[in-house]
Design an enzyme around this catalytic site. Structure first.
Site, PDB file in Angstrom:
ATOM      1  N   GLU A  41       0.891  -1.172   0.000  1.00  8.01           N
ATOM      2  CA  GLU A  41       0.000   0.000   0.000  1.00  8.01           C
ATOM      3  C   GLU A  41       0.922   1.213   0.000  1.00  8.01           C
ATOM      4  O   GLU A  41       1.596   1.493   0.984  1.00  8.01           O
ATOM      5  CB  GLU A  41      -0.883  -0.012   1.256  1.00  8.01           C
ATOM      6  CG  GLU A  41      -1.733   1.245   1.402  1.00  8.01           C
ATOM      7  CD  GLU A  41      -2.408   1.340   2.773  1.00  8.01           C
ATOM      8  OE1 GLU A  41      -2.773   0.307   3.361  1.00  8.01           O
ATOM      9  OE2 GLU A  41      -2.551   2.473   3.265  1.00  8.01           O
ATOM     10  N   ARG A  45       0.981  10.093   1.109  1.00 11.05           N
ATOM     11  CA  ARG A  45       1.501  11.074   2.078  1.00 11.05           C
ATOM     12  C   ARG A  45       2.668  11.856   1.509  1.00 11.05           C
ATOM     13  O   ARG A  45       3.068  12.872   2.057  1.00 11.05           O
ATOM     14  CB  ARG A  45       1.935  10.350   3.363  1.00 11.05           C
ATOM     15  CG  ARG A  45       0.751   9.871   4.167  1.00 11.05           C
ATOM     16  CD  ARG A  45       1.161   9.029   5.357  1.00 11.05           C
ATOM     17  NE  ARG A  45       0.125   8.043   5.585  1.00 11.05           N
ATOM     18  CZ  ARG A  45       0.143   7.115   6.528  1.00 11.05           C
ATOM     19  NH1 ARG A  45       1.156   7.056   7.360  1.00 11.05           N
ATOM     20  NH2 ARG A  45      -0.840   6.273   6.653  1.00 11.05           N
ATOM     21  N   THR A  69      -3.811   6.299   2.188  1.00 11.40           N
ATOM     22  CA  THR A  69      -4.045   7.682   2.613  1.00 11.40           C
ATOM     23  C   THR A  69      -4.715   8.485   1.492  1.00 11.40           C
ATOM     24  O   THR A  69      -4.310   9.604   1.172  1.00 11.40           O
ATOM     25  CB  THR A  69      -2.730   8.363   3.098  1.00 11.40           C
ATOM     26  OG1 THR A  69      -1.945   7.425   3.837  1.00 11.40           O
ATOM     27  CG2 THR A  69      -3.040   9.535   4.021  1.00 11.40           C
ATOM     28  N   LYS A 129     -11.236  -0.758   6.924  1.00 12.83           N
ATOM     29  CA  LYS A 129      -9.950  -0.659   7.613  1.00 12.83           C
ATOM     30  C   LYS A 129     -10.226  -0.237   9.050  1.00 12.83           C
ATOM     31  O   LYS A 129     -11.051   0.651   9.291  1.00 12.83           O
ATOM     32  CB  LYS A 129      -9.097   0.383   6.887  1.00 12.83           C
ATOM     33  CG  LYS A 129      -7.874   0.881   7.659  1.00 12.83           C
ATOM     34  CD  LYS A 129      -6.939   1.625   6.723  1.00 12.83           C
ATOM     35  CE  LYS A 129      -5.933   2.459   7.502  1.00 12.83           C
ATOM     36  NZ  LYS A 129      -4.678   2.659   6.798  1.00 12.83           N
TER      37      LYS A 129
END
Ligand code: 3PG
Length: 209
Positions: A41, A45, A69, A129
């Site tokens: 993943e 960011r 993110t 999640k």
């Protein structure tokens, strides 16, 4: 959605990667695959995340590649265009979730409250999640919410590592655990791919016992 969840469940571990320099992307992907975890993943960011996704997808089309993110529909579009097979968001942002549903990009949205979980169930999600897992109540919290929400599965991340990975994965509703412990920035920045491979192997062996 179900196809990607099955692949994620088979792997069981999602390395969460934040890349400062996309030049790391290829050796990193190789290190993960060599370590027995053909999955990553790559978070949004950093500005290099999108570039890294493209590079990895091109070189390793079969890797289970997610964009992490993802905070806006614009980032979700970038993730899809870069070749991500799924998106992950830390929270449940209806704009992001609805964009992904409308544009066939599987997404695992973050939920830590029953209210958020019901929003996910309402939209047909089978997996969410659970982040930040340790801080939010750990695997015992997941066990408690699984009583009213047996239709939900969880990808737990946040504070997970070799010390507690098995605690999570031994509960059947947890289909995978994610975390940054396999690809720490200092290892990536120092080019210590061998150590990343070793950590992956250690994690894979730990869950096979
Ligand atoms: C995530 O985005 O899933 C988390 O940053 C992972 O949490 P960790 O750094 O505690 O593993």
């Amino acid at each position: 959605m179900r196809g990607i969840l099955e692949k994620i469940k088979k792997t069981g571990i999602i390395p969460v990667v934040t890349i400062d320099d996309a030049a790391c992307a290829l050796p990193l992907a190789k290190a993960l695959i060599d370590g027995g975890i053909p999955c990553a993943e790559v978070t949004f960011r950093t500005a290099e995340g999108e570039k890294a996704l493209k590079i990895i997808k091109e070189a390793y089309p079969d890797i289970i590649l997610g964009a992490g993110t993802v905070l806006t529909p614009e980032q979700a579009k970038k993730a899809k265009d870069a070749g991500a097979s799924f998106a992950v968001s830390p929270g449940f942002n209806p704009k992001v979730v609805d964009w992904c549903l409308a544009n066939d990009l599987p997404i695992i949205p973050g939920c830590i409250t029953p209210t958020e979980m019901e929003r996910a169930i309402e939209r047909g999600f089978e997996a969410v999640k659970f982040f930040p897992a340790e801080q939010a109540g750990g695997v015992n919290f997941i066990k408690a919410v699984s009583e009213p929400y047996p239709m939900l599965n969880f990808v737990a991340t946040g504070g997970i590592g070799p010390h507690n990975l098995e605690d999570y994965l031994s509960f059947p509703k947890v289909i995978a655990c994610g975390g940054s412990w396999l690809v720490k920035p200092e290892l990536l920045n120092a080019g210590r791919y061998d150590e990343i491979t070793r950590l992956c192997k250690e994690a894979v062996e730990g869950i096979r016992i």
